[in-house]
Design an enzyme around this catalytic site. Structure first.
Site, PDB file in Angstrom:
ATOM      1  N   PRO A  40       0.761  -1.247   0.000  1.00 38.31           N
ATOM      2  CA  PRO A  40       0.000   0.000   0.000  1.00 38.31           C
ATOM      3  C   PRO A  40       0.793   1.300   0.000  1.00 38.31           C
ATOM      4  CG  PRO A  40       0.047  -0.911   2.197  1.00 38.31           C
ATOM      5  CD  PRO A  40       0.734  -1.915   1.303  1.00 38.31           C
ATOM      6  N   CYS A  41       1.555   1.535  -1.040  1.00 39.33           N
ATOM      7  CA  CYS A  41       2.301   2.786  -1.123  1.00 39.33           C
ATOM      8  C   CYS A  41       1.365   3.984  -1.289  1.00 39.33           C
ATOM      9  CB  CYS A  41       3.342   2.729  -2.225  1.00 39.33           C
ATOM     10  SG  CYS A  41       2.686   2.391  -3.852  1.00 39.33           S
TER      11      CYS A  41
END
Length: 168
Positions: free
Chosen positions: A135-136
């Site tokens: 989840p950047c």
């Protein structure tokens, strides 16, 4: 052997690329998950095999995530991608809880690269080959503003909105 499939998501058609693995759930370790129009996105190559059945577990998790029913992915990633520093940054990104955000500076501190390392952290995050599942999109600027996302800022905003994260 490299296998691939596509998944129709609220962000557009995602490309999933994997390597067959005897230890992975469903027999495939995920190598790449690309958003449409993503900078540096994977492209299907000669010799790759279209194998949607190899990604059934992954697509089921993606479906549940986009429906708001899944907050944590349980997917085997292929090993060996990225430099040591990139892998440290990616692990720190994976620790950001669903519905929360962290700043680039906070990630830099977590990997022991505070200060001047913020830019290097941003570069490492920009090279994340596993968008959505790593989840950047949860990493934001120090001022709370949305900054860079390989899949585009509208996709980042949509993902954060889906998770109920505070978006300035």
């Amino acid at each position: 052997m490299t296998v691939y499939a596509t998944f129709d998501s609220p962000l557009g058609e995602l490309l999933l690329v994997g390597e067959e693995s005897a230890t992975a759930v469903g027999g495939t370790a995920l190598v790449s998950l690309s958003l449409p129009g993503q900078k540096g996105a994977a492209e299907v190559r000669d010799g790759w095999r279209l194998a949607p059945e190899e990604f059934e577990e992954i697509t089921a998790q993606l479906r549940a995530y986009f429906a708001g029913e899944l907050t944590c992915f349980s997917i085997e990633f292929a090993r060996g991608a990225g430099t040591d520093f990139q892998r440290r940054v990616w692990r720190a990104v994976e620790e950001i809880p669903y519905g929360r955000t962290a700043t680039y500076g906070q990630i830099a501190e977590r990997v022991g690269s505070a200060g001047a390392g913020v830019r290097a952290v941003g570069t490492a995050i920009g090279r994340n080959p596993l968008l959505v599942v790593r989840p950047c999109h949860r990493v934001i600027g120090a001022d709370g503003a949305l900054r860079g996302y390989a899949g585009g800022l509208p996709s980042k905003e949509r993902l954060l909105g889906l998770e109920g994260a505070l978006v300035p």
